[in-house]
Write an enzyme that holds these catalytic residues in place. Structure first.
Site, PDB file in Angstrom:
ATOM      1  N   PHE A 295      34.433 -21.714   8.088  1.00 34.61           N
ATOM      2  CA  PHE A 295      34.412 -21.713   6.604  1.00 34.61           C
ATOM      3  C   PHE A 295      32.815 -21.609   6.161  1.00 34.61           C
ATOM      4  O   PHE A 295      32.337 -21.160   5.273  1.00 34.61           O
ATOM      5  CB  PHE A 295      35.174 -22.553   5.978  1.00 34.61           C
ATOM      6  CG  PHE A 295      34.289 -24.268   5.746  1.00 34.61           C
ATOM      7  CD1 PHE A 295      33.470 -24.335   4.737  1.00 34.61           C
ATOM      8  CD2 PHE A 295      34.362 -25.164   6.999  1.00 34.61           C
ATOM      9  CE1 PHE A 295      32.817 -25.429   4.566  1.00 34.61           C
ATOM     10  CE2 PHE A 295      33.589 -26.374   6.454  1.00 34.61           C
ATOM     11  CZ  PHE A 295      32.962 -26.439   5.551  1.00 34.61           C
ATOM     12  N   LYS A 296      31.818 -22.236   7.298  1.00 36.44           N
ATOM     13  CA  LYS A 296      30.326 -22.362   6.938  1.00 36.44           C
ATOM     14  C   LYS A 296      29.901 -20.987   6.840  1.00 36.44           C
ATOM     15  O   LYS A 296      28.744 -20.924   6.255  1.00 36.44           O
ATOM     16  CB  LYS A 296      29.672 -23.179   7.889  1.00 36.44           C
ATOM     17  CG  LYS A 296      30.318 -24.477   8.451  1.00 36.44           C
ATOM     18  CD  LYS A 296      29.902 -25.441   6.991  1.00 36.44           C
ATOM     19  CE  LYS A 296      30.449 -27.031   7.322  1.00 36.44           C
ATOM     20  NZ  LYS A 296      29.793 -27.828   8.229  1.00 36.44           N
TER      21      LYS A 296
END
Length: 472
Positions: free
Chosen positions: A109-110
């Protein structure tokens, strides 16, 4: 829109300056003077937008000093390597929907924020004719997302600290296999909190920070938080696509967020404050459950490195969450002196007792929490696979386990996916006995030579390394 410091010692500055600053000069974190507001009519107008278009609209409320057409170009470029939906939603049963945040280049998700941040830093540095040396800390996914977003850029160099032996083999390969001249991997003897402390020490020395042109890409960087706000809007819009138009306004959903450094859930806190109808923000912790203890009891008791467990959801192996400071700032009525008192209490006695404020956490802010263990995440991976055929990574499993404790009738529960299961293949095999397949590209990455500098938990050694390799 201008930004101030949680510690009260920064002259209000525009968004582009906060991108380069990272940690505020007074040691605090940048926050908006006031959150922008989005009404129901605007939400409806945004419903037809693609994800990059929505990102330009939401980020435009934060980055008012950047022309909207430039933002639109940056968000279009940021998400070009994602599938068309960018953030797909998929049900796994029991009233739980996964928000697919792991479709980017590093499968975590980063990427959602880091791909935008890479574009934004390039844009600002080009216009200022400056360079920036990023000094960051990672517990696993931030490092690879930052390095893949910034690799090969002429005006940015990356010094990424990671804890020796605390990441999965996939996470290490994803970072250490890079051989770009502007990427410097540093494996520190210790845990993530030790790495983060070193970053803050360098950023807190203003003379060194200015001389070496230091910046940050950890979630202390406000740009990361702002970019993550977007997918809360997107997820609410996609869930309410199925709701009759006359019932959409104010239709509440809840989000469960696997949490380490408190940045991802803080973005949800901002989204709620901006007008997204969020009923609850459910914080999911692993065995390093300092934040769960705080939100359940009001007592914040950071742990030492020795007391920080190495777990099978390693990106959450954090005992001192930097972004909690932004929440505390709101909790104490945006009073910098009370924020200072908070940290003074930790320094003097090792904990802070805010139990008198604890009822406000849910009643006023909608934040609740829970803890998951290794046995819990194995059982959750197994049950989700049996029920839906989906394979989820250990951090997402922590989220699903805790989400199940807070399900409410007629309130959709959305769990933010953290990473693809391939990043934690050993745990998946332990849970369901499946050997995950890797693409030829991933196999080459796993087999590639690794480039990393091992270093003691030593501020002076890090200073010397940065000074010797920084861009000027």
């Amino acid at each position: 829109m201008r930004y101030i410091s949680t510690r009260g010692g920064m002259t209000p500055q525009p968004f582009s300056e906060t991108l380069l600053e990272g940690l505020a000069p007074d040691g605090g974190l940048a926050v908006p003077e006031q959150l922008p507001q989005v009404d129901a009519e605007t939400l409806e107008r945004w419903r037809a937008l693609t994800y990059p278009q929505l990102a330009a609209e939401v980020l435009g409320l934060f980055a008012t000093d950047i022309p909207r057409e430039d933002l639109a170009r940056m968000t279009a470029d940021a998400y070009v390597d994602f599938p068309d939906a960018v953030v797909p939603l998929r049900s796994i049963g029991d009233g739980i929907t996964l928000v697919g945040l792991s479709e980017g280049p590093t499968l975590a998700f980063k990427d959602m924020a880091m791909q935008f941040l890479g574009q934004a830093l390039d844009y600002v540095l080009e216009r200022k004719d400056q360079v920036l040396n990023i000094v960051g800390a990672t517990s696993g996914d931030t490092g690879s997302a930052a390095e893949h977003a910034l690799r090969g850029k002429d005006r940015v160099s990356v010094f990424m600290l990671s804890p020796q032996g605390r990441m999965s083999s996939f996470q290490r390969a994803q970072m250490y296999s890079l051989d770009d001249a502007n990427v410097h991997n540093i494996a520190v003897e210790g845990v993530f909190d030790d790495c983060q402390n070193l970053v803050k020490k360098l950023a807190g020395d203003l003379e060194f920070k200015r001389a070496q042109h230091l910046g940050a890409v950890n979630s202390i960087n406000l740009g990361r938080i702002a970019a993550q706000v977007v997918y809360y809007f997107w997820a609410w819009l996609r869930v309410t696509d199925a709701v009759e138009p006359e019932f959409r306004s104010g239709f509440e959903v809840s989000f469960t967020v696997p949490s380490g450094n408190f940045g991802n859930i803080l973005s949800g806190f901002f989204a709620k404050g901006m007008g997204v109808p969020i009923r609850r923000l459910v914080l999911a912790a692993n065995e390093n459950n300092v934040l769960d203890e705080f939100f359940r009891t009001g007592v914040y008791r950071p742990r030492s490195a020795a007391d920080t467990h190495a777990t099978s959801s390693p990106s959450m192996d954090i005992s001192k969450a930097s972004n909690l400071e932004r929440f505390i700032f709101e909790l104490v009525g945006q009073d910098p002196s009370r924020v200072a008192d908070f940290f003074r209490s930790i320094d003097e006695q090792g904990f802070v007792d805010l139990s008198a404020e604890q009822p406000r956490f849910e009643a006023e802010f909608g934040v609740v929490s829970g803890t998951s263990t290794h046995a819990d995440r194995l059982a959750t991976i197994r049950s989700v696979h049996e029920a839906s055929g989906e394979i989820i990574d250990p951090h997402t499993a922590d989220g699903v386990k805790v989400a199940r404790e807070f399900l409410e009738t007629d309130v959709p529960m959305l769990v933010l996916e953290t990473a693809k299961p391939q990043k934690f293949a050993e745990t998946i095999t332990e849970a369901i006995g499946v050997e995950l397949e890797f693409s030829a590209e991933l196999q080459r990455m796993l087999a590639a030579p690794q480039h990393v500098t091992e270093m003691a938990d030593d501020e002076q050694a890090l200073r010397a390394f940065v000074a010797a390799n920084a861009l000027h």
